[in-house]
Design a protein around this motif. Structure first.
Motif, PDB file in Angstrom:
ATOM      1  N   ASP A   4       0.835  -1.204   0.000  1.00  0.00           N
ATOM      2  CA  ASP A   4       0.000   0.000   0.000  1.00  0.00           C
ATOM      3  C   ASP A   4       0.869   1.253   0.000  1.00  0.00           C
ATOM      4  O   ASP A   4       0.580   2.230  -0.698  1.00  0.00           O
ATOM      5  CB  ASP A   4      -0.916  -0.021   1.227  1.00  0.00           C
ATOM      6  CG  ASP A   4      -1.929   1.115   1.212  1.00  0.00           C
ATOM      7  OD1 ASP A   4      -2.371   1.502   0.113  1.00  0.00           O
ATOM      8  OD2 ASP A   4      -2.274   1.619   2.294  1.00  0.00           O
ATOM      9  N   THR A   7       2.322   1.948  -3.380  1.00  0.00           N
ATOM     10  CA  THR A   7       1.320   2.423  -4.339  1.00  0.00           C
ATOM     11  C   THR A   7       0.873   3.846  -4.036  1.00  0.00           C
ATOM     12  O   THR A   7       0.835   4.708  -4.919  1.00  0.00           O
ATOM     13  CB  THR A   7       0.089   1.493  -4.329  1.00  0.00           C
ATOM     14  OG1 THR A   7       0.505   0.165  -4.655  1.00  0.00           O
ATOM     15  CG2 THR A   7      -0.950   1.966  -5.337  1.00  0.00           C
ATOM     16  N   ASN A   8       0.538   4.097  -2.771  1.00  0.00           N
ATOM     17  CA  ASN A   8      -0.069   5.385  -2.410  1.00  0.00           C
ATOM     18  C   ASN A   8       0.890   6.367  -1.741  1.00  0.00           C
ATOM     19  O   ASN A   8       0.602   7.567  -1.676  1.00  0.00           O
ATOM     20  CB  ASN A   8      -1.265   5.137  -1.484  1.00  0.00           C
ATOM     21  CG  ASN A   8      -2.344   4.309  -2.150  1.00  0.00           C
ATOM     22  OD1 ASN A   8      -2.786   4.637  -3.238  1.00  0.00           O
ATOM     23  ND2 ASN A   8      -2.763   3.226  -1.505  1.00  0.00           N
TER      24      ASN A   8
END
Length: 206
Positions: A4, A7-8
């Protein structure tokens, strides 16, 4: 969590506001402060280096105590529901099976170990051993502090959703003492000393 982050690039860090000096929000600057804020900043740097993730954004999220039964960002369920990646605070690591709802939550090694103590007006010390079953001790509901006091002592436990109300009742003599982690009680005692110096004490003293 790492997937995560890659990705973010946002580290969602859960933090409690009223657990001075572990984690709190300064009333003047309105900034997060305490050990957990420093830890969050260092963790961000470490993750950027170890996993080669550039410029992770650190978002500190104010969470509500698990014991309050709130649906949004409670202390432990926030991690389980992935609303926050990590929660840092004055948490007691429960014994195995003590809270079955925490089966999906993992705890780190403790960064500090403290004992459960009582914040008590000095005038009430003599009442501790007279009639324990009538001695009113304030405690935050659904906490390990409450569970352990229940199993070890005969005090009459009065449960609260937040410490502010408990301290108000202690000052108004509606309860005889307030139980919590000693490091948190020392912060409360320091504030009380500014108003009523010498009136309160922490027990046991050592």
């Amino acid at each position: 969590m790492i997937k995560d982050l890659k990705t973010n690039k946002i580290l969602r860090f859960g933090i409690r506001l009223e657990t001075y000096p572990v984690s709190y929000k300064d009333e003047i600057s309105n900034e997060y402060k305490g050990f957990c804020t420093v830890f969050a900043q260092e963790l961000k740097k470490s993750l950027e280096t170890e996993f080669d993730i550039r410029k992770i954004e650190l978002t500190q999220i104010s969470i509500k105590n698990f014991s309050q039964g709130q649906d949004k960002n409670p202390r432990y369920q926030g991690v389980e529901n992935k609303e926050v990646h990590i929660e840092c605070g004055a948490n007691t690591i429960p014994f195995e099976g003590e809270f079955t709802s925490l089966d999906k939550v993992e705890f780190s090694s403790p960064f500090l170990e403290t004992k459960i103590k009582l914040l008590i007006p000095k005038k009430n010390i003599g009442k501790l051993t007279q009639k324990p079953s009538e001695f009113k001790v304030g405690v935050i509901e659904a906490t390990t502090t409450k569970k352990r006091l229940t199993s070890a002592f005969q005090y009459k436990l009065i449960t609260y959703k937040d410490k502010r109300k408990a301290i108000e009742d202690l000052k108004e003599n509606k309860i005889n003492a307030y139980a919590s982690d000693s490091i948190l009680l020392r912060g409360i005692l320091n504030e009380l000393e500014k108003q009523e110096n010498g009136k309160y004490i922490l027990l046991p003293e050592k």
